[in-house]
Design a protein around this motif. Sequence first.
Motif, PDB file in Angstrom:
ATOM      1  N   ARG A 244       9.670  11.367  -3.428  1.00  0.00           N
ATOM      2  CA  ARG A 244       9.226  10.338  -2.489  1.00  0.00           C
ATOM      3  C   ARG A 244       8.180   9.469  -3.193  1.00  0.00           C
ATOM      4  O   ARG A 244       7.011   9.854  -3.300  1.00  0.00           O
ATOM      5  N   VAL A 245       8.625   8.315  -3.645  1.00  0.00           N
ATOM      6  CA  VAL A 245       7.777   7.381  -4.374  1.00  0.00           C
ATOM      7  C   VAL A 245       7.496   6.162  -3.497  1.00  0.00           C
ATOM      8  O   VAL A 245       8.388   5.674  -2.791  1.00  0.00           O
ATOM      9  N   ALA A 246       6.266   5.665  -3.540  1.00  0.00           N
ATOM     10  CA  ALA A 246       5.917   4.414  -2.869  1.00  0.00           C
ATOM     11  C   ALA A 246       5.312   3.476  -3.900  1.00  0.00           C
ATOM     12  O   ALA A 246       4.718   3.911  -4.887  1.00  0.00           O
ATOM     13  N   LEU A 247       5.468   2.181  -3.669  1.00  0.00           N
ATOM     14  CA  LEU A 247       4.919   1.167  -4.550  1.00  0.00           C
ATOM     15  C   LEU A 247       4.017   0.219  -3.766  1.00  0.00           C
ATOM     16  O   LEU A 247       4.369  -0.206  -2.662  1.00  0.00           O
ATOM     17  N   LEU A 248       2.872  -0.092  -4.355  1.00  0.00           N
ATOM     18  CA  LEU A 248       2.038  -1.203  -3.895  1.00  0.00           C
ATOM     19  C   LEU A 248       2.208  -2.283  -4.953  1.00  0.00           C
ATOM     20  O   LEU A 248       1.748  -2.127  -6.089  1.00  0.00           O
ATOM     21  N   VAL A 249       2.909  -3.344  -4.594  1.00  0.00           N
ATOM     22  CA  VAL A 249       3.310  -4.368  -5.555  1.00  0.00           C
ATOM     23  C   VAL A 249       2.438  -5.602  -5.370  1.00  0.00           C
ATOM     24  O   VAL A 249       2.480  -6.257  -4.328  1.00  0.00           O
TER      25      VAL A 249
ATOM     26  N   ALA B 227       9.130   3.655   0.294  1.00  0.00           N
ATOM     27  CA  ALA B 227       8.390   2.573   0.949  1.00  0.00           C
ATOM     28  C   ALA B 227       7.729   1.703  -0.107  1.00  0.00           C
ATOM     29  O   ALA B 227       7.470   2.137  -1.226  1.00  0.00           O
ATOM     30  N   ALA B 228       7.466   0.466   0.278  1.00  0.00           N
ATOM     31  CA  ALA B 228       6.761  -0.447  -0.612  1.00  0.00           C
ATOM     32  C   ALA B 228       5.943  -1.423   0.222  1.00  0.00           C
ATOM     33  O   ALA B 228       6.339  -1.800   1.331  1.00  0.00           O
ATOM     34  N   ALA B 229       4.806  -1.804  -0.326  1.00  0.00           N
ATOM     35  CA  ALA B 229       3.979  -2.868   0.248  1.00  0.00           C
ATOM     36  C   ALA B 229       3.830  -3.941  -0.814  1.00  0.00           C
ATOM     37  O   ALA B 229       3.568  -3.636  -1.978  1.00  0.00           O
ATOM     38  N   VAL B 230       4.030  -5.171  -0.417  1.00  0.00           N
ATOM     39  CA  VAL B 230       3.882  -6.314  -1.325  1.00  0.00           C
ATOM     40  C   VAL B 230       2.665  -7.107  -0.873  1.00  0.00           C
ATOM     41  O   VAL B 230       2.575  -7.499   0.295  1.00  0.00           O
ATOM     42  N   CYS B 231       1.722  -7.325  -1.787  1.00  0.00           N
ATOM     43  CA  CYS B 231       0.490  -8.035  -1.450  1.00  0.00           C
ATOM     44  C   CYS B 231       0.161  -9.060  -2.530  1.00  0.00           C
ATOM     45  O   CYS B 231       0.524  -8.881  -3.692  1.00  0.00           O
ATOM     46  N   PRO B 232      -0.544 -10.123  -2.175  1.00  0.00           N
ATOM     47  CA  PRO B 232      -1.014 -11.071  -3.189  1.00  0.00           C
ATOM     48  C   PRO B 232      -2.155 -10.448  -3.977  1.00  0.00           C
ATOM     49  O   PRO B 232      -2.757  -9.459  -3.542  1.00  0.00           O
TER      50      PRO B 232
ATOM     51  N   VAL C 156      -1.438 -21.948  -3.838  1.00  0.00           N
ATOM     52  CA  VAL C 156      -0.807 -20.761  -4.422  1.00  0.00           C
ATOM     53  C   VAL C 156      -0.068 -20.007  -3.319  1.00  0.00           C
ATOM     54  O   VAL C 156      -0.626 -19.780  -2.233  1.00  0.00           O
ATOM     55  N   GLY C 157       1.157 -19.608  -3.584  1.00  0.00           N
ATOM     56  CA  GLY C 157       1.939 -18.879  -2.598  1.00  0.00           C
ATOM     57  C   GLY C 157       1.499 -17.431  -2.473  1.00  0.00           C
ATOM     58  O   GLY C 157       1.483 -16.695  -3.457  1.00  0.00           O
ATOM     59  N   TYR C 158       1.114 -17.027  -1.272  1.00  0.00           N
ATOM     60  CA  TYR C 158       0.714 -15.650  -1.002  1.00  0.00           C
ATOM     61  C   TYR C 158       1.675 -15.057   0.022  1.00  0.00           C
ATOM     62  O   TYR C 158       1.899 -15.641   1.093  1.00  0.00           O
ATOM     63  N   PHE C 159       2.204 -13.866  -0.271  1.00  0.00           N
ATOM     64  CA  PHE C 159       3.133 -13.196   0.627  1.00  0.00           C
ATOM     65  C   PHE C 159       2.701 -11.751   0.807  1.00  0.00           C
ATOM     66  O   PHE C 159       2.232 -11.109  -0.127  1.00  0.00           O
ATOM     67  N   VAL C 160       2.865 -11.263   2.030  1.00  0.00           N
ATOM     68  CA  VAL C 160       2.658  -9.839   2.322  1.00  0.00           C
ATOM     69  C   VAL C 160       3.924  -9.343   3.000  1.00  0.00           C
ATOM     70  O   VAL C 160       4.405  -9.943   3.969  1.00  0.00           O
ATOM     71  N   ALA C 161       4.466  -8.242   2.479  1.00  0.00           N
ATOM     72  CA  ALA C 161       5.694  -7.692   3.042  1.00  0.00           C
ATOM     73  C   ALA C 161       5.611  -6.170   3.036  1.00  0.00           C
ATOM     74  O   ALA C 161       4.863  -5.577   2.241  1.00  0.00           O
ATOM     75  N   ALA C 162       6.384  -5.558   3.911  1.00  0.00           N
ATOM     76  CA  ALA C 162       6.460  -4.096   3.967  1.00  0.00           C
ATOM     77  C   ALA C 162       7.926  -3.693   3.940  1.00  0.00           C
ATOM     78  O   ALA C 162       8.735  -4.264   4.683  1.00  0.00           O
ATOM     79  N   TRP C 163       8.263  -2.752   3.092  1.00  0.00           N
ATOM     80  CA  TRP C 163       9.619  -2.203   3.008  1.00  0.00           C
ATOM     81  C   TRP C 163       9.572  -0.735   3.391  1.00  0.00           C
ATOM     82  O   TRP C 163       8.724   0.020   2.908  1.00  0.00           O
ATOM     83  N   SER C 164      10.479  -0.334   4.250  1.00  0.00           N
ATOM     84  CA  SER C 164      10.532   1.077   4.645  1.00  0.00           C
ATOM     85  C   SER C 164      11.930   1.424   5.116  1.00  0.00           C
ATOM     86  O   SER C 164      12.775   0.547   5.282  1.00  0.00           O
TER      87      SER C 164
ATOM     88  N   ALA D  87      -0.452   0.602   5.747  1.00  0.00           N
ATOM     89  CA  ALA D  87      -0.204   1.610   6.783  1.00  0.00           C
ATOM     90  C   ALA D  87       1.240   2.082   6.744  1.00  0.00           C
ATOM     91  O   ALA D  87       1.529   3.259   7.013  1.00  0.00           O
ATOM     92  N   VAL D  88       2.152   1.192   6.389  1.00  0.00           N
ATOM     93  CA  VAL D  88       3.558   1.575   6.236  1.00  0.00           C
ATOM     94  C   VAL D  88       3.712   2.566   5.087  1.00  0.00           C
ATOM     95  O   VAL D  88       4.473   3.541   5.178  1.00  0.00           O
ATOM     96  N   LEU D  89       2.979   2.336   3.992  1.00  0.00           N
ATOM     97  CA  LEU D  89       3.038   3.278   2.871  1.00  0.00           C
ATOM     98  C   LEU D  89       2.530   4.654   3.296  1.00  0.00           C
ATOM     99  O   LEU D  89       3.143   5.676   2.975  1.00  0.00           O
ATOM    100  N   ALA D  90       1.410   4.678   3.996  1.00  0.00           N
ATOM    101  CA  ALA D  90       0.845   5.956   4.416  1.00  0.00           C
ATOM    102  C   ALA D  90       1.795   6.705   5.334  1.00  0.00           C
ATOM    103  O   ALA D  90       1.948   7.929   5.227  1.00  0.00           O
ATOM    104  N   ALA D  91       2.454   5.961   6.234  1.00  0.00           N
ATOM    105  CA  ALA D  91       3.370   6.597   7.176  1.00  0.00           C
ATOM    106  C   ALA D  91       4.576   7.215   6.483  1.00  0.00           C
ATOM    107  O   ALA D  91       5.180   8.160   7.003  1.00  0.00           O
ATOM    108  N   ALA D  92       4.928   6.709   5.312  1.00  0.00           N
ATOM    109  CA  ALA D  92       6.083   7.232   4.573  1.00  0.00           C
ATOM    110  C   ALA D  92       5.779   8.552   3.883  1.00  0.00           C
ATOM    111  O   ALA D  92       6.690   9.219   3.399  1.00  0.00           O
ATOM    112  N   ARG D  93       4.521   8.944   3.807  1.00  0.00           N
ATOM    113  CA  ARG D  93       4.097  10.199   3.187  1.00  0.00           C
ATOM    114  C   ARG D  93       4.702  10.389   1.793  1.00  0.00           C
ATOM    115  O   ARG D  93       5.421  11.350   1.534  1.00  0.00           O
TER     116      ARG D  93
END
Length: 238
Positions: free
Chosen positions: A142-147, A4-9, A230-238, A38-44
């Motif tokens: 099981r690796v997760a990234l907060l990018v 899983a990954a979360a992308v935040c500004p 400034v471009g701000y994006f939030v995305a979730a990968w799972s 929350a997506v990251l947490a759910a991926a355990r």
Amino acid sequence: MLVAAAVCPCPPLLVPDVAAGAAPELDAARTACSDALAVLAAARPDRLFVVGPAEGDTMERYAAGAVGDFRGFGVDLGVRLGHGGAARAEDRRLPASLAVGAWLLARVDWAGAPVEGLAVGVRLSPARCADAGRDLAAHADRVALLVMGDGSACRSLKAPGYLDDRAAGFDEAAARALGTADTAALAALDEHLAYELKAAGRAPWQVLAAAAEGAGLEGRLLHEDAPYGVGYFVAAWS
């Protein structure tokens, strides 16, 4: 393997104490960041890495418990990267992007996997970003990234980089790639154009792209905006 990954500004203005009276302007972005986490947490995951931009073309690792603050932005507010041992006076302090990431994790009371940090220079080559991403993905089952990372800073006359006609197209391509987990498109982002447009997210996003190779993740774009030019994006990968 990346699960899983979360992308935040990563603007310090995301922290209400820093934004002060302007804090409500980024409420939607903060909410989207919490949803992505929350997506990251759910991926355990077994391990969480916070990846964010820094100056230059180097990489720096930060252990769990590393500390940072927002004193450079006029606010006496400290943060800690996850839960780790006591920081020592001689330890390197978190760069601003990782400090914002640490604040986001504290905001949602992250109690999951151990957290470490990786700061990647805005001039780091795509090849080195790719090597870093593959290395992170191999750290645990099981690796997760907060990018953490922003798009171009040239979307308006008052933007930090002034108005550049290329900025909207760059951000559109980045948002589309982040929202669809298109690793090839992220890997293909032009490093020189990104630097000219002050798009600090390019290197962290390319770390993510390599970490996700073969993982079969799907993406969702949760938020897209360009306040302050400034471009701000939030995305979730799972």
